[in-house]
Scaffold this motif. Structure first.
Motif, mmCIF file in Angstrom:
data_model
loop_
_atom_site.group_PDB
_atom_site.id
_atom_site.type_symbol
_atom_site.label_atom_id
_atom_site.label_comp_id
_atom_site.label_asym_id
_atom_site.label_seq_id
_atom_site.Cartn_x
_atom_site.Cartn_y
_atom_site.Cartn_z
ATOM 1 N N SER A 97 95.971 48.664 142.081
ATOM 2 C CA SER A 97 95.474 47.894 143.226
ATOM 3 C C SER A 97 94.680 48.755 144.199
ATOM 4 O O SER A 97 94.101 48.231 145.150
ATOM 5 C CB SER A 97 96.656 47.256 143.972
ATOM 6 O OG SER A 97 97.395 46.417 143.123
ATOM 7 N N GLN A 116 95.661 36.499 148.100
ATOM 8 C CA GLN A 116 95.625 36.697 146.652
ATOM 9 C C GLN A 116 95.876 35.368 145.959
ATOM 10 O O GLN A 116 96.848 34.667 146.239
ATOM 11 C CB GLN A 116 96.647 37.730 146.188
ATOM 12 C CG GLN A 116 96.576 37.947 144.676
ATOM 13 C CD GLN A 116 97.058 39.298 144.230
ATOM 14 O OE1 GLN A 116 97.637 40.046 145.010
ATOM 15 N NE2 GLN A 116 96.830 39.625 142.971
ATOM 16 N N PHE A 120 100.343 38.305 142.231
ATOM 17 C CA PHE A 120 100.727 39.171 143.341
ATOM 18 C C PHE A 120 100.714 40.615 142.865
ATOM 19 O O PHE A 120 101.565 41.036 142.087
ATOM 20 C CB PHE A 120 102.113 38.800 143.866
ATOM 21 C CG PHE A 120 102.602 39.723 144.960
ATOM 22 C CD1 PHE A 120 101.774 40.075 146.006
ATOM 23 C CD2 PHE A 120 103.888 40.239 144.921
ATOM 24 C CE1 PHE A 120 102.209 40.933 147.010
ATOM 25 C CE2 PHE A 120 104.344 41.085 145.920
ATOM 26 C CZ PHE A 120 103.494 41.432 146.967
ATOM 27 N N ASP A 121 99.723 41.368 143.308
ATOM 28 C CA ASP A 121 99.667 42.800 143.039
ATOM 29 C C ASP A 121 100.484 43.501 144.111
ATOM 30 O O ASP A 121 100.066 43.585 145.268
ATOM 31 C CB ASP A 121 98.224 43.300 143.067
ATOM 32 C CG ASP A 121 97.395 42.699 141.943
ATOM 33 O OD1 ASP A 121 97.985 42.345 140.909
ATOM 34 O OD2 ASP A 121 96.165 42.584 142.104
ATOM 35 N N GLN A 122 101.638 44.015 143.719
ATOM 36 C CA GLN A 122 102.544 44.584 144.711
ATOM 37 C C GLN A 122 101.971 45.822 145.391
ATOM 38 O O GLN A 122 102.393 46.188 146.486
ATOM 39 C CB GLN A 122 103.880 44.908 144.046
ATOM 40 C CG GLN A 122 104.592 43.674 143.512
ATOM 41 C CD GLN A 122 105.952 43.983 142.926
ATOM 42 O OE1 GLN A 122 106.511 45.050 143.148
ATOM 43 N NE2 GLN A 122 106.497 43.048 142.169
ATOM 44 N N ARG A 131 100.507 42.878 155.231
ATOM 45 C CA ARG A 131 100.929 41.796 154.353
ATOM 46 C C ARG A 131 99.728 40.954 153.925
ATOM 47 O O ARG A 131 98.739 40.842 154.656
ATOM 48 C CB ARG A 131 101.948 40.916 155.085
ATOM 49 C CG ARG A 131 102.742 39.989 154.190
ATOM 50 C CD ARG A 131 103.874 39.351 154.963
ATOM 51 N NE ARG A 131 104.633 38.431 154.124
ATOM 52 C CZ ARG A 131 105.691 37.744 154.545
ATOM 53 N NH1 ARG A 131 106.101 37.870 155.800
ATOM 54 N NH2 ARG A 131 106.333 36.937 153.720
ATOM 55 N N LEU A 134 99.782 34.691 149.947
ATOM 56 C CA LEU A 134 99.868 34.410 148.514
ATOM 57 C C LEU A 134 99.636 32.933 148.233
ATOM 58 O O LEU A 134 100.128 32.064 148.953
ATOM 59 C CB LEU A 134 101.240 34.821 147.975
ATOM 60 C CG LEU A 134 101.618 36.297 148.130
ATOM 61 C CD1 LEU A 134 103.005 36.546 147.551
ATOM 62 C CD2 LEU A 134 100.593 37.202 147.469
ATOM 63 N N HIS A 137 101.638 32.230 143.548
ATOM 64 C CA HIS A 137 102.151 33.571 143.291
ATOM 65 C C HIS A 137 102.933 33.615 141.984
ATOM 66 O O HIS A 137 103.237 32.593 141.369
ATOM 67 C CB HIS A 137 103.064 33.998 144.443
ATOM 68 C CG HIS A 137 104.118 32.967 144.757
ATOM 69 N ND1 HIS A 137 105.270 32.842 144.020
ATOM 70 C CD2 HIS A 137 104.149 31.991 145.701
ATOM 71 C CE1 HIS A 137 105.995 31.845 144.512
ATOM 72 N NE2 HIS A 137 105.340 31.307 145.527
ATOM 73 N N SER A 138 103.286 34.820 141.564
ATOM 74 C CA SER A 138 104.074 35.001 140.351
ATOM 75 C C SER A 138 105.519 34.577 140.589
ATOM 76 O O SER A 138 105.977 34.451 141.726
ATOM 77 C CB SER A 138 104.018 36.471 139.908
ATOM 78 O OG SER A 138 104.410 37.325 140.961
ATOM 79 N N MET A 141 108.241 36.011 143.078
ATOM 80 C CA MET A 141 108.179 35.759 144.517
ATOM 81 C C MET A 141 108.807 34.420 144.894
ATOM 82 O O MET A 141 108.743 34.012 146.054
ATOM 83 C CB MET A 141 106.721 35.789 144.988
ATOM 84 C CG MET A 141 106.070 37.160 144.897
ATOM 85 S SD MET A 141 106.927 38.397 145.892
ATOM 86 C CE MET A 141 106.683 37.743 147.533
ATOM 87 N N ASN A 145 109.566 32.987 148.653
ATOM 88 C CA ASN A 145 108.901 31.750 149.043
ATOM 89 C C ASN A 145 109.901 30.730 149.576
ATOM 90 O O ASN A 145 109.652 30.044 150.569
ATOM 91 C CB ASN A 145 108.141 31.181 147.841
ATOM 92 C CG ASN A 145 107.352 29.937 148.193
ATOM 93 O OD1 ASN A 145 107.024 29.704 149.352
ATOM 94 N ND2 ASN A 145 107.049 29.134 147.191
ATOM 95 N N TRP A 153 102.391 32.656 155.191
ATOM 96 C CA TRP A 153 102.210 33.668 154.154
ATOM 97 C C TRP A 153 102.234 33.100 152.741
ATOM 98 O O TRP A 153 101.951 33.811 151.781
ATOM 99 C CB TRP A 153 103.275 34.752 154.300
ATOM 100 C CG TRP A 153 103.179 35.445 155.616
ATOM 101 C CD1 TRP A 153 104.026 35.332 156.671
ATOM 102 C CD2 TRP A 153 102.143 36.336 156.037
ATOM 103 N NE1 TRP A 153 103.600 36.096 157.724
ATOM 104 C CE2 TRP A 153 102.442 36.723 157.365
ATOM 105 C CE3 TRP A 153 100.994 36.840 155.432
ATOM 106 C CZ2 TRP A 153 101.633 37.592 158.080
ATOM 107 C CZ3 TRP A 153 100.186 37.710 156.143
ATOM 108 C CH2 TRP A 153 100.505 38.075 157.452
#
Length: 216
Positions: A97, A116, A120-122, A131, A134, A137-138, A141, A145, A153
């Motif tokens: 990233s 993103q 989600f690229d950590q 922050r 998202l 998201h994957s 998360m 969420n 967010w």
């Protein structure tokens, strides 16, 4: 024992030749990058491996050649490690990233948003030191969420469209294969800042290098 030495060399000689041939062929099959982008490291690596194999074969035919074999193998390993580190850098450039974050940080001003899309690229919040929002998201998360009180967010496509059409600058990180979907969702006004094999960076407002000269 001469036969033991020869047997040991063969076990090392053949794998080195095989790996050398594979390194030489790598740029022809790694179509994600320009030929010389990979070849600048893989061709020297192939030469080092094949040369090391030949040198070891030479020492195997000399009395007491095991010392020479060990030394040549050590030197081959050190030189190959240097080339392999370069190849790893080529691979990491599209799988880390950091490059994406650097592209955003180059133009980002205080108050600008980073979103993103579908993933989600950590490492992205780590390199940006802030922050990110998202969308789709994957799965890892889902817990965050479900417990996040500030829904800002975690957004959806309608929320993205609303943020995109505001005066506030938005940077959007997405996969290249989602370009058509995003064009339908956001229109053709997106400015493309970076495109790689894994990620692309878009903005709702055009940016120029002259806009933020203090970032250089």
């Amino acid at each position: 024992n001469r036969w033991e030495t020869l047997f040991s060399v063969i076990l090392t000689f053949l794998p080195l030749l095989f790996c050398g041939a594979a390194m030489a062929a790598l740029p022809f099959f790694y179509e994600s990058y320009p030929f010389w982008y990979v070849a600048q490291w893989s061709i020297p690596a192939a030469f080092i491996l094949c040369s090391g194999a030949v040198v070891m074969l030479f020492f195997s035919k000399r009395p007491g050649g095991m010392k020479g074999i060990v030394v040549s193998l050590s030197i081959t390993g050190l030189l190959y490690g240097t080339c392999f580190a370069g190849l790893a850098g080529v691979y990491a450039s599209d799988h880390s990233s950091k490059a994406t974050a650097n592209c955003i940080a180059r133009y980002k001003a205080p108050g600008d948003l980073v979103i993103q899309y579908r993933g989600f690229d950590q490492g992205l919040p780590f390199y940006l030191r802030e922050r990110v929002i998202l969308l789709s998201h994957s799965n890892d998360m889902d817990f965050g969420n479900s417990h996040e009180k500030n829904r800002f967010w975690f957004t959806d496509e309608e929320g993205l469209r609303n943020l995109w059409n505001k005066d506030q600058r938005v940077f959007l990180v997405a996969r290249p294969e989602d370009a058509k979907t995003l064009e339908t969702l956001l229109g053709s006004s997106a400015a493309t800042l970076r495109v790689s094999e894994k990620r692309m960076v878009l903005s709702n407002r055009p940016v120029t290098d002259d806009e933020f000269p203090e970032t250089f």
